[in-house]
Design a protein around this motif. Structure first.
Motif, PDB file in Angstrom:
ATOM      1  N   ARG A 179       0.839  -1.192   0.000  1.00 24.31           N
ATOM      2  CA  ARG A 179       0.000   0.000   0.000  1.00 24.31           C
ATOM      3  C   ARG A 179       0.878   1.248   0.000  1.00 24.31           C
ATOM      4  O   ARG A 179       1.873   1.318   0.714  1.00 24.31           O
ATOM      5  CB  ARG A 179      -0.911   0.023   1.234  1.00 24.31           C
ATOM      6  CG  ARG A 179      -1.946   1.152   1.209  1.00 24.31           C
ATOM      7  CD  ARG A 179      -2.792   1.138   2.456  1.00 24.31           C
ATOM      8  NE  ARG A 179      -3.822   2.173   2.413  1.00 24.31           N
ATOM      9  CZ  ARG A 179      -5.070   1.974   2.005  1.00 24.31           C
ATOM     10  NH1 ARG A 179      -5.460   0.774   1.604  1.00 24.31           N
ATOM     11  NH2 ARG A 179      -5.943   2.967   1.985  1.00 24.31           N
ATOM     12  N   ARG A 201      -3.902  -0.997   5.462  1.00 21.54           N
ATOM     13  CA  ARG A 201      -4.672   0.235   5.611  1.00 21.54           C
ATOM     14  C   ARG A 201      -4.440   0.870   6.975  1.00 21.54           C
ATOM     15  O   ARG A 201      -4.219   2.089   7.089  1.00 21.54           O
ATOM     16  CB  ARG A 201      -6.154  -0.071   5.413  1.00 21.54           C
ATOM     17  CG  ARG A 201      -7.062   1.160   5.527  1.00 21.54           C
ATOM     18  CD  ARG A 201      -8.505   0.748   5.437  1.00 21.54           C
ATOM     19  NE  ARG A 201      -8.882  -0.102   6.564  1.00 21.54           N
ATOM     20  CZ  ARG A 201      -9.931  -0.933   6.547  1.00 21.54           C
ATOM     21  NH1 ARG A 201     -10.678  -1.041   5.469  1.00 21.54           N
ATOM     22  NH2 ARG A 201     -10.210  -1.663   7.610  1.00 21.54           N
ATOM     23  N   PRO A 225      -5.024  -1.136  -1.400  1.00 24.24           N
ATOM     24  CA  PRO A 225      -3.925  -2.085  -1.294  1.00 24.24           C
ATOM     25  C   PRO A 225      -3.603  -2.738  -2.619  1.00 24.24           C
ATOM     26  O   PRO A 225      -4.455  -2.895  -3.486  1.00 24.24           O
ATOM     27  CB  PRO A 225      -4.453  -3.115  -0.288  1.00 24.24           C
ATOM     28  CG  PRO A 225      -5.934  -3.065  -0.490  1.00 24.24           C
ATOM     29  CD  PRO A 225      -6.262  -1.644  -0.829  1.00 24.24           C
TER      30      PRO A 225
END
Length: 505
Positions: free
Chosen positions: A340, A474, A497
């Motif tokens: 991410r 996240r 992601p």
């Protein structure tokens, strides 16, 4: 004086090494994995030798040129043959010490009567006798409960007292014992490096106070500022049941708690203080129990816990390194990879990664991690309650809940090896990358199954990966972004992601 320390990755050994160095001694550490010492603050001041105490040739080489050898090896929570393994290792080490011309062997054993010993205390007594009969002058120091920040005995006492204002307890809480502060244990160990007389005997070592375990709980509560605890004795509780009870209430798993609980059945009171003839007591006297508790709590408050009971490898835990070849041919690997983009500096992201676990948690669904920890403890594993030695910094060999730090590259990579009960081997890698587009967080879970049970395990938990691993990128990103928002960070970054899951090969 040239000293060899075994068990340097453990609770006592990890504290003894810097004390010997500060006393002016030359120190060599004999460990099964030299890499475990790499991040110790004193690593650059010692010689590391990789050997197993049961390996005669390796041990003989490690002892070459050594004056005083410290034997700090003992199996905790081992299988049925742990006593035989301890005897073999001690006999091998003693023979090697004789061949190498070692002047003295110093062994830290357990304080207990001669009769009715628990299996672990009996094993410690046997190991001590092996050294006394070896022909090499040996000093066997026999201690009962050792009180210091991070010791298994102290953690057990601390959590039982803090978490249970009213408790039903077995008979062993009324057994007398003579606890000793870790500082006094280390003072005795270091002192024997320079004693000139040839001595071959055991010595009882203990602090100035004789207490029952219930008494220690009351003193702890007083020092910690807690109300007096109500303790109700229930005789039928066996050591086995008691150890599971301890495992549920404290971070110490039942496999480690059982030998500690079993040893508390025996009265452990010093019958002599002859050690003071060779290593004199300090002018202010030995540290009392209340003072040792206060010192331990102060170290915890200041986040200066140097070693913990979990510093030593967990019995039965995997030690295999993570296969680094992406096309590894050693068997099947399951890999869950996620990534991410993070609107934060690499330093802020690394701060979050290095502080993961323990009080901070795992940036995922807490109930899922707690459930996994409870399941692990139910099958005899360490569970989540081991926590961390230091909440901000990690070094190779540290325990983080049911993981062990296998590799740390500051600012870039953290690799954890699972020590939970699994039908296979597992690792979790968290890494930081920085390129022209900004900061990238990468996460990789790797599982090497053992047999059909391992494959079935992976596929059975696959549906929960999105709950356990899927939320981590996240939430880690959000925590890093809360740490800092540099002006140089691009305003617009790809959201969401990046994910790749590879099945078994």
């Amino acid at each position: 004086m040239k000293c060899l320390v075994t068990g340097a990755t453990g609770y006592i050994g990890g504290r003894l090494v810097p004390e010997l160095l500060d006393a002016g001694h030359e120190v060599r550490c004999m460990v099964r994995s030299a890499g475990r010492l790499r991040d110790q603050p004193w690593a650059g001041r010692v010689e590391a030798v990789q050997a197993d105490a049961a390996d005669a040739d390796g041990t003989r080489k490690a002892l070459d040129g050594v004056d005083v050898a410290y034997y700090l090896i003992h199996t905790m929570g081992g299988g049925k043959d742990f006593a035989a393994s301890d005897r073999r290792a001690a006999a091998t080490f003693a023979a090697a010490a004789g061949d190498a011309g070692v002047r003295r062997v110093v062994y830290l054993g357990g304080l207990a009567p001669k009769e009715g010993l628990s299996p672990h205390l009996r094993s410690r007594a046997e190991v001590g006798q092996i050294f006394l009969d070896s022909g090499v002058p040996a000093v066997v120091l026999r201690a009962a409960v050792i009180i210091g920040s991070g010791s298994a005995s102290f953690e057990m006492l601390r959590h039982l007292t803090e978490r249970l204002p009213v408790m039903t307890t077995p008979r062993w809480v009324r057994t007398r014992t003579q606890p000793i502060a870790i500082r006094d244990v280390l003072r005795y160990l270091v002192g024997w490096a320079t004693v000139e007389q040839e001595v071959n005997r055991s010595f009882d070592i203990g602090g100035p106070d004789v207490l029952t375990y219930a008494g220690m709980m009351h003193v702890y509560a007083s020092v910690a500022g807690l109300p007096r605890r109500l303790i109700i004795q229930v005789p039928p509780l066996s050591p086995g049941l008691s150890s599971h009870w301890v495992g549920l209430v404290t971070p110490v798993p039942a496999s480690i708690a059982r030998p500690l609980v079993e040893s508390l059945r025996n009265e452990a009171v010093c019958h002599e203080h002859d050690v003071a003839r060779y290593v004199p007591d300090p002018p202010e006297g030995l540290i009392g129990f209340g003072d040792s508790v206060a010192l331990a709590l102060q170290r915890i408050k200041e986040a200066k816990v140097v070693t913990r009971w979990s510093s030593a490898s967990t019995p039965g835990a995997p030690s295999d390194p993570l296969p680094t070849d992406p096309d590894w041919a050693g068997g099947s690997l399951y890999v869950d990879s996620r990534a991410r983009r993070v609107k934060a500096s690499p330093g802020a992201l690394w701060t979050v990664i290095e502080s993961i676990g323990g009080e901070r948690g795992w940036y995922s669904l807490p109930v899922a991690w707690r459930a996994r920890g409870i399941l692990d403890r139910l099958v005899g594993g360490v569970g989540l309650r081991r926590g961390r030695r230091d909440q901000r910094h990690l070094r190779v060999g540290d325990s983080v809940d049911f993981w062990r730090v296998e590799e740390v590259e500051p600012g870039r990579l953290l690799r954890l090896r699972a020590e939970m009960r699994l039908p296979g081997l597992a690792w979790l890698e968290l890494s930081v990358e920085h390129d022209q587009d900004g900061t990238l967080y990468r996460q990789r879970a790797v599982f090497h199954p053992r047999g059909l049970a391992g494959h079935l395990y992976w596929w059975s938990i696959s549906p929960f990966h999105s709950l356990i691993f899927g939320r981590m990128p996240r939430n880690v990103a959000a925590a890093a972004e809360a740490e800092t928002m540099p002006e140089s960070m691009p305003e617009s970054m790809p959201e969401g992601p990046l994910r790749e899951i590879r099945p078994a090969r």
